[in-house]
Design an enzyme around this catalytic site. Sequence first.
Site, PDB file in Angstrom:
ATOM      1  N   GLU A 436       0.853  -1.190   0.000  1.00  0.00           N
ATOM      2  CA  GLU A 436       0.000   0.000   0.000  1.00  0.00           C
ATOM      3  C   GLU A 436       0.887   1.237   0.000  1.00  0.00           C
ATOM      4  OE1 GLU A 436      -2.868   2.396   3.145  1.00  0.00           O
ATOM      5  OE2 GLU A 436      -2.953   0.200   3.129  1.00  0.00           O
ATOM      6  N   GLU A 441      -2.731  11.237   3.229  1.00  0.00           N
ATOM      7  CA  GLU A 441      -3.791  11.036   4.208  1.00  0.00           C
ATOM      8  C   GLU A 441      -3.811  12.262   5.102  1.00  0.00           C
ATOM      9  OE1 GLU A 441      -4.509   6.635   5.566  1.00  0.00           O
ATOM     10  OE2 GLU A 441      -2.358   7.003   5.585  1.00  0.00           O
TER      11      GLU A 441
END
Length: 551
Positions: A436, A441
């Site tokens: 990932e 974020e």
Amino acid sequence: MRNLKYTMFLLLSLTLIVSCEEDNYEFGDIVTPTNVTITAEIVGQDADNPYGDGSGFVNFVSTADNEISYRFDFGDEKSDVGPSGEITHRYTNVGVNSYTVVVNAIGTGGIMTSALLEIEVYSSFTDPEAESFLSGTNVGDSKTWYWAANVPLHVGLGPVEDDYGNGEFAYEAWWNTIQPFDEEKSCMYTNQFVFTKTENGITFEQTEGPAFVPGTYASVIGVAGDTCHDESVVPSMFGVKDVSFFPSSSKAALEGSYNEQPYRQTSFEISDGGFMGWYAGSVEYDIISISDNEMHVRFIEEGGVNAWYAKYQTQDPFDVDAFPTLAWSDEFDINGAPDAANWTYDLGAGGWGNGEAQTYTDAADNVIVEDGFLKITAKADGSGYTSARLKTQGLQEFTYGRVEVRAKLPAAQGTWPAIWMLGANFPDVGWPACGEIDIMEQTGSNKDDILGTCHWFDAGTNNNASYGEITTITAATSEFHVYSLEWTEESVRIFVDGTAYYTLANNSDLPFYDKDFFVILNIAMGGTLGGAIDPGFTEDSMEIDYVRVYQ
């Protein structure tokens, strides 16, 4: 004051000994050195060359009575210790220059007596081409140099003089596998070094820190090694300094070669403890080769144990365009639902492994293209929250490249937007084995905190593994910013508005090596990074101007 401190220590020591021991101890007298003299022999000095032969070498001899050692201050901001009183120094300022030389004869207890000598020395060495390459041709010109971090072997290690019969002293014999954007050294890749041509010569200034201190030298100065330190550890890092040029004298420069080419046999030194990013004490830089935009140097670590090799360039390694071709993009210029040729959806609730509170839908209330922007909207629906999670899985997948996403983020407490990627083999191997890459974020509480992270499965420890960095930007919720990834065989690097703040060295043991990935865009509510949701929350959006993939 020095004498007073020593006497106080001596009296205290005597008191402690008398109180604890019956034996008698006698201490020698503290004697001040006397009759200090200093003489100088300027190499090559004669009737025709009153200031020497131009080499700049001077042999000093100092004598004194009752001395232990001698410290020489040479008048050119350099100093050295000569226990025998004999020492040779080279002056590198071009032309005839005057120097005030001070010798301190050191006696017992550190008491010193000084003598001084005025000398005039001629140094004739110049390398105008190297100077022009380094700083420019005309007075006022300057060049900024960077680590050549995007090429292999931008730093290396080898022996100083031992050649083992095959000339190994002249190239990296011990540490010669460094790859582009090495993870351990990533902290130093922001270094910038400015050389400027002035009427009086070349000046140097490091304008961006920090200093990388290798483990071989860290123990000498008592700090952690193979990492970066700021000016509190290396105070000589910043400030404008002078650059002196002189003939190379190392065995490698005079006898060796690099890639079957001889060294330039020109060296330079930066005054006041200056250095080019790699801190190994006071050093002289042998120029292996130099051109208008590349420089390769060798320098011997202070103490003479190791020789380091370093490559620099005038091109910022982070600006090198390794991905000139636009391979795929979505500009979101057609109103309505997102283009089905590019995007599909994850749907449903269930916490998504992070304790999230939303249910993902494909409804227009949660995801729509309007006025040139993709809008993902999280909403309160009375009993919970809805949102959207788009992905290019099975539609647009790729290996390596630069991903750019221009976005404006939500402002509400508890929203957790993300721009990220998963390995295309996710259905077969699951997470985190698929890998990932979180390009962006945003936390649910501090909306100007942005995270870049990679997750994977570490077979060596049989555990999930991750590495992340956090950076702070302004106006993340009111202005658009470009969140980007540069992904190669060598590294995974994450940027905000063109500034890199994250680097992970890539290799074949990681899932980011030679595997397809797909893009995901979503807003979660609550959960690990979203945290507590504002009780008054109604709705908030992430707006995306474009998604572009260059290869």
